[in-house]
Scaffold this motif. Structure first.
Motif, PDB file in Angstrom:
ATOM      1  N   PHE A 175       0.728  -1.285   0.023  1.00  0.00           N
ATOM      2  CA  PHE A 175       0.079  -0.013  -0.058  1.00  0.00           C
ATOM      3  C   PHE A 175       0.819   1.033   0.101  1.00  0.00           C
ATOM      4  O   PHE A 175       1.966   1.120   0.386  1.00  0.00           O
ATOM      5  CB  PHE A 175      -1.030  -0.031   1.057  1.00  0.00           C
ATOM      6  CG  PHE A 175      -0.339  -0.202   2.437  1.00  0.00           C
ATOM      7  CD1 PHE A 175       0.304   0.783   3.237  1.00  0.00           C
ATOM      8  CD2 PHE A 175      -0.215  -1.571   2.828  1.00  0.00           C
ATOM      9  CE1 PHE A 175       0.695   0.448   4.614  1.00  0.00           C
ATOM     10  CE2 PHE A 175       0.247  -2.032   4.349  1.00  0.00           C
ATOM     11  CZ  PHE A 175       0.810  -0.728   4.954  1.00  0.00           C
ATOM     12  N   ASP A 176       0.248   2.336  -0.533  1.00  0.00           N
ATOM     13  CA  ASP A 176       0.995   3.792  -0.746  1.00  0.00           C
ATOM     14  C   ASP A 176       1.042   4.554   0.437  1.00  0.00           C
ATOM     15  O   ASP A 176       2.044   5.428   0.889  1.00  0.00           O
ATOM     16  CB  ASP A 176       0.521   4.275  -1.920  1.00  0.00           C
ATOM     17  CG  ASP A 176       1.012   3.756  -3.226  1.00  0.00           C
ATOM     18  OD1 ASP A 176       1.866   3.000  -3.376  1.00  0.00           O
ATOM     19  OD2 ASP A 176      -0.151   3.703  -4.153  1.00  0.00           O
ATOM     20  N   LYS A 177      -0.015   4.438   1.290  1.00  0.00           N
ATOM     21  CA  LYS A 177      -0.125   5.312   2.474  1.00  0.00           C
ATOM     22  C   LYS A 177       0.937   4.797   3.520  1.00  0.00           C
ATOM     23  O   LYS A 177       1.346   3.799   3.581  1.00  0.00           O
ATOM     24  CB  LYS A 177      -1.637   5.153   3.114  1.00  0.00           C
ATOM     25  CG  LYS A 177      -2.807   5.595   2.009  1.00  0.00           C
ATOM     26  CD  LYS A 177      -3.932   5.310   3.056  1.00  0.00           C
ATOM     27  CE  LYS A 177      -5.170   5.765   2.043  1.00  0.00           C
ATOM     28  NZ  LYS A 177      -6.595   5.713   2.837  1.00  0.00           N
ATOM     29  N   GLN A 178       1.313   5.757   4.532  1.00  0.00           N
ATOM     30  CA  GLN A 178       1.962   5.569   5.708  1.00  0.00           C
ATOM     31  C   GLN A 178       1.699   4.517   6.406  1.00  0.00           C
ATOM     32  O   GLN A 178       2.373   3.643   7.122  1.00  0.00           O
ATOM     33  CB  GLN A 178       2.383   6.949   6.322  1.00  0.00           C
ATOM     34  CG  GLN A 178       3.386   6.568   7.520  1.00  0.00           C
ATOM     35  CD  GLN A 178       4.846   6.181   6.935  1.00  0.00           C
ATOM     36  OE1 GLN A 178       5.100   6.444   5.724  1.00  0.00           O
ATOM     37  NE2 GLN A 178       5.280   5.240   7.716  1.00  0.00           N
ATOM     38  N   GLU A 179       0.308   4.481   6.850  1.00  0.00           N
ATOM     39  CA  GLU A 179      -0.158   3.567   7.576  1.00  0.00           C
ATOM     40  C   GLU A 179      -1.636   3.093   7.458  1.00  0.00           C
ATOM     41  O   GLU A 179      -2.385   3.965   6.845  1.00  0.00           O
ATOM     42  CB  GLU A 179      -0.084   3.877   9.146  1.00  0.00           C
ATOM     43  CG  GLU A 179      -0.891   5.152   9.536  1.00  0.00           C
ATOM     44  CD  GLU A 179      -0.399   5.422  10.945  1.00  0.00           C
ATOM     45  OE1 GLU A 179       0.567   5.219  11.274  1.00  0.00           O
ATOM     46  OE2 GLU A 179      -1.427   6.050  11.504  1.00  0.00           O
ATOM     47  N   ILE A 180      -2.272   1.850   7.557  1.00  0.00           N
ATOM     48  CA  ILE A 180      -3.543   1.616   7.395  1.00  0.00           C
ATOM     49  C   ILE A 180      -4.031   0.668   8.466  1.00  0.00           C
ATOM     50  O   ILE A 180      -3.123   0.232   9.189  1.00  0.00           O
ATOM     51  CB  ILE A 180      -3.677   1.078   6.103  1.00  0.00           C
ATOM     52  CG1 ILE A 180      -2.859  -0.276   6.094  1.00  0.00           C
ATOM     53  CG2 ILE A 180      -3.425   1.602   4.774  1.00  0.00           C
ATOM     54  CD1 ILE A 180      -3.465  -1.630   5.011  1.00  0.00           C
ATOM     55  N   TYR A 181      -5.370   0.478   8.655  1.00  0.00           N
ATOM     56  CA  TYR A 181      -5.797  -0.158   9.544  1.00  0.00           C
ATOM     57  C   TYR A 181      -6.464  -1.467   9.038  1.00  0.00           C
ATOM     58  O   TYR A 181      -7.431  -1.235   7.855  1.00  0.00           O
ATOM     59  CB  TYR A 181      -6.937   0.493  10.565  1.00  0.00           C
ATOM     60  CG  TYR A 181      -6.211   1.352  11.536  1.00  0.00           C
ATOM     61  CD1 TYR A 181      -5.559   0.938  12.768  1.00  0.00           C
ATOM     62  CD2 TYR A 181      -6.094   3.012  11.290  1.00  0.00           C
ATOM     63  CE1 TYR A 181      -5.070   1.851  13.741  1.00  0.00           C
ATOM     64  CE2 TYR A 181      -5.466   3.739  11.864  1.00  0.00           C
ATOM     65  CZ  TYR A 181      -4.809   3.115  13.054  1.00  0.00           C
ATOM     66  OH  TYR A 181      -4.533   4.078  14.182  1.00  0.00           O
ATOM     67  N   VAL A 182      -6.393  -2.656   9.338  1.00  0.00           N
ATOM     68  CA  VAL A 182      -7.180  -3.956   8.873  1.00  0.00           C
ATOM     69  C   VAL A 182      -8.066  -4.290  10.022  1.00  0.00           C
ATOM     70  O   VAL A 182      -7.651  -4.453  11.226  1.00  0.00           O
ATOM     71  CB  VAL A 182      -6.199  -4.832   8.672  1.00  0.00           C
ATOM     72  CG1 VAL A 182      -6.838  -6.267   8.397  1.00  0.00           C
ATOM     73  CG2 VAL A 182      -5.187  -4.632   7.762  1.00  0.00           C
ATOM     74  N   HIS A 183      -9.348  -4.293   9.636  1.00  0.00           N
ATOM     75  CA  HIS A 183     -10.446  -4.916  10.692  1.00  0.00           C
ATOM     76  C   HIS A 183     -10.830  -6.300  10.440  1.00  0.00           C
ATOM     77  O   HIS A 183     -11.194  -6.796   9.347  1.00  0.00           O
ATOM     78  CB  HIS A 183     -11.662  -4.101  10.318  1.00  0.00           C
ATOM     79  CG  HIS A 183     -11.365  -2.488  10.679  1.00  0.00           C
ATOM     80  ND1 HIS A 183     -10.853  -1.687   9.965  1.00  0.00           N
ATOM     81  CD2 HIS A 183     -11.495  -1.840  11.775  1.00  0.00           C
ATOM     82  CE1 HIS A 183     -10.826  -0.587  10.312  1.00  0.00           C
ATOM     83  NE2 HIS A 183     -11.142  -0.446  11.548  1.00  0.00           N
ATOM     84  N   ILE A 184     -10.753  -7.184  11.452  1.00  0.00           N
ATOM     85  CA  ILE A 184     -10.711  -8.691  11.422  1.00  0.00           C
ATOM     86  C   ILE A 184     -12.021  -8.971  12.241  1.00  0.00           C
ATOM     87  O   ILE A 184     -12.055  -8.663  13.586  1.00  0.00           O
ATOM     88  CB  ILE A 184      -9.715  -9.428  11.990  1.00  0.00           C
ATOM     89  CG1 ILE A 184      -8.309  -9.126  11.049  1.00  0.00           C
ATOM     90  CG2 ILE A 184     -10.150 -10.995  11.947  1.00  0.00           C
ATOM     91  CD1 ILE A 184      -8.296  -9.192   9.722  1.00  0.00           C
ATOM     92  N   PRO A 185     -13.065  -9.364  11.622  1.00  0.00           N
ATOM     93  CA  PRO A 185     -14.426  -9.598  12.418  1.00  0.00           C
ATOM     94  C   PRO A 185     -14.094 -10.429  13.374  1.00  0.00           C
ATOM     95  O   PRO A 185     -13.184 -11.498  13.493  1.00  0.00           O
ATOM     96  CB  PRO A 185     -15.263  -9.996  11.059  1.00  0.00           C
ATOM     97  CG  PRO A 185     -14.710  -9.636  10.067  1.00  0.00           C
ATOM     98  CD  PRO A 185     -13.105  -9.816  10.107  1.00  0.00           C
ATOM     99  N   THR A 186     -15.246 -10.700  14.233  1.00  0.00           N
ATOM    100  CA  THR A 186     -15.354 -11.366  15.449  1.00  0.00           C
ATOM    101  C   THR A 186     -15.365 -12.919  14.773  1.00  0.00           C
ATOM    102  O   THR A 186     -16.099 -12.974  13.911  1.00  0.00           O
ATOM    103  CB  THR A 186     -16.570 -11.220  16.516  1.00  0.00           C
ATOM    104  OG1 THR A 186     -16.309 -10.147  16.954  1.00  0.00           O
ATOM    105  CG2 THR A 186     -16.502 -12.164  17.643  1.00  0.00           C
ATOM    106  N   ASP A 187     -14.734 -13.934  15.483  1.00  0.00           N
ATOM    107  CA  ASP A 187     -14.797 -15.101  15.064  1.00  0.00           C
ATOM    108  C   ASP A 187     -14.248 -15.557  13.747  1.00  0.00           C
ATOM    109  O   ASP A 187     -14.647 -16.425  13.046  1.00  0.00           O
ATOM    110  CB  ASP A 187     -16.309 -15.940  15.097  1.00  0.00           C
ATOM    111  CG  ASP A 187     -16.751 -16.091  16.703  1.00  0.00           C
ATOM    112  OD1 ASP A 187     -15.802 -15.987  17.683  1.00  0.00           O
ATOM    113  OD2 ASP A 187     -17.852 -15.626  16.791  1.00  0.00           O
ATOM    114  N   ALA A 188     -13.244 -14.564  13.077  1.00  0.00           N
ATOM    115  CA  ALA A 188     -12.911 -14.783  11.616  1.00  0.00           C
ATOM    116  C   ALA A 188     -12.190 -15.652  11.571  1.00  0.00           C
ATOM    117  O   ALA A 188     -11.281 -16.302  12.618  1.00  0.00           O
ATOM    118  CB  ALA A 188     -12.285 -13.446  11.306  1.00  0.00           C
TER     119      ALA A 188
END
Length: 346
Positions: free
Chosen positions: A36-49
């Motif tokens: 990715f190009d941005k300095q930072e990103i957030y990844v969201h992992i759902p419950t019970d994934a």
């Protein structure tokens, strides 16, 4: 070639192979693996994934998914998937990525200016995993309401506008339970005593504060407005608060997106428990979510003899106050003439 030389050659070959393998392994583990190009990103992992769901998410952000999988396997991540919000930084290697996916980063959740608990559920649901439907169900749970002395009409009074630190994967029930704790923390024995001094419970103080909040955006004026309403209540007068009429109209139309800038004479006769021109006392619940300055204004009102007030045409955003109807009539006429000149029809 003697057996001794053969053993020596084989040993050197094995050691060389191990060195090469170690170098390749270290390269795979510690070389950059972000796309990715941005300095930072957030990844969201759902419950019970599942681990497969994590891989689907990571595929969007890593250069080499196989390399990530190899390192994840070595670090026993597939058996220890965590749900939540995870921070990835541009330039991370596979080892750092797996480590990052084990640290759940809290959300700075904020809310204010919500007119109804339904709006609040939508606002909160846009910031955490729990959706607005599950949040609203938790807020209106009959057992919870009864245990904590609220009703569906006044539950909005439980929520103190602020910024809170919560985990993204916080459930609707856990979020609600956190809010009731924050409510109890806010309503200290000192604040409860201040409310009682004005003749209110904390919920009643919040209801009046919601009207004060809607009446003026000028925080320095709110204690004076609170004083007016308290004077009216002591005299047995109706509050006659225009914001309650606006709320009643929106509720009747089931349209809280409409913008109403003006209250007309006929509106004052609207049949609604929220119409304080017809109903003496407080409405059954808040007409908005008052901020802390509005709450403090009700708890520490200005003492004066004013009974009336209307918007000022000379000091934008402020009001003109009066102790007699005659004085108020002059002020109100001046404002009416001004607003007609502005062409405000609604």
């Amino acid at each position: 070639m003697t057996p001794k030389k053969i053993i020596s050659i084989v040993s050197i070959a094995v050691i060389s192979g191990l060195i090469i393998y170690g170098f390749v392994l270290i390269t795979q583990i510690f070389s950059k693996n972000t796309s990715f190009d941005k300095q930072e990103i957030y990844v969201h992992i759902p419950t019970d994934a599942t681990y497969e769901q994590v891989l689907d998410s990571m595929a969007l952000y890593v250069t080499n998914l196989n390399r990530f999988e190899m390192v994840a396997s070595k670090m026993n991540y597939p058996e220890n998937v965590k749900s939540g919000r995870f921070l990835l930084t541009n330039g991370m290697n596979s080892y750092e990525l797996v480590k990052a996916m084990r640290y759940n980063v809290p959300v700075k959740l904020a809310f204010n200016n919500q007119e109804r608990v339904e709006n609040l559920a939508g606002r909160v649901g846009s910031q955490i995993e729990a959706d607005s439907v599950s949040l609203l169900k938790a807020f209106k749970d009959s057992v919870f309401l009864k245990e904590n002395g609220f009703t569906e009409e006044n539950i909005l009074a439980m929520f103190i506008p602020n910024t809170y630190e919560v985990y993204w994967n916080t459930s609707a029930v856990k979020f609600r339970d956190k809010m009731i704790k924050e409510y109890r923390n806010f309503w200290t024995s000192e604040r409860i005593a201040q409310a009682e001094k004005q003749g209110f419970t904390p919920t009643e103080a919040t209801i009046l504060a919601s009207i004060v909040h809607k009446e003026s955006v000028k925080k320095d004026e709110r204690p004076r407005i609170a004083g007016v309403y308290l004077n009216r209540l002591r005299l047995g007068m109706p509050l006659q608060a225009d914001p309650t009429v606006i709320f009643a109209k929106k509720k009747k139309d089931n349209d809280f997106d409409q913008v109403i800038k003006r209250v007309f004479y006929n509106d004052l006769f609207l049949n609604s428990p929220y119409n304080t021109y017809k109903v003496i006392g407080l409405p059954p619940g808040p007409i908005a979510m008052p901020d802390i300055t509005a709450l403090e204004a009700v708890l520490n009102p200005e003492k004066h003899d004013f009974i009336y007030f209307c918007a000022s045409v000379d000091r934008f955003g402020y009001h003109e106050f009066a102790a007699t109807l005659q004085e108020h009539t002059v002020n109100a006429k001046k404002y009416s003439n001004w607003i007609n000149a502005q062409g405000v029809k609604r």
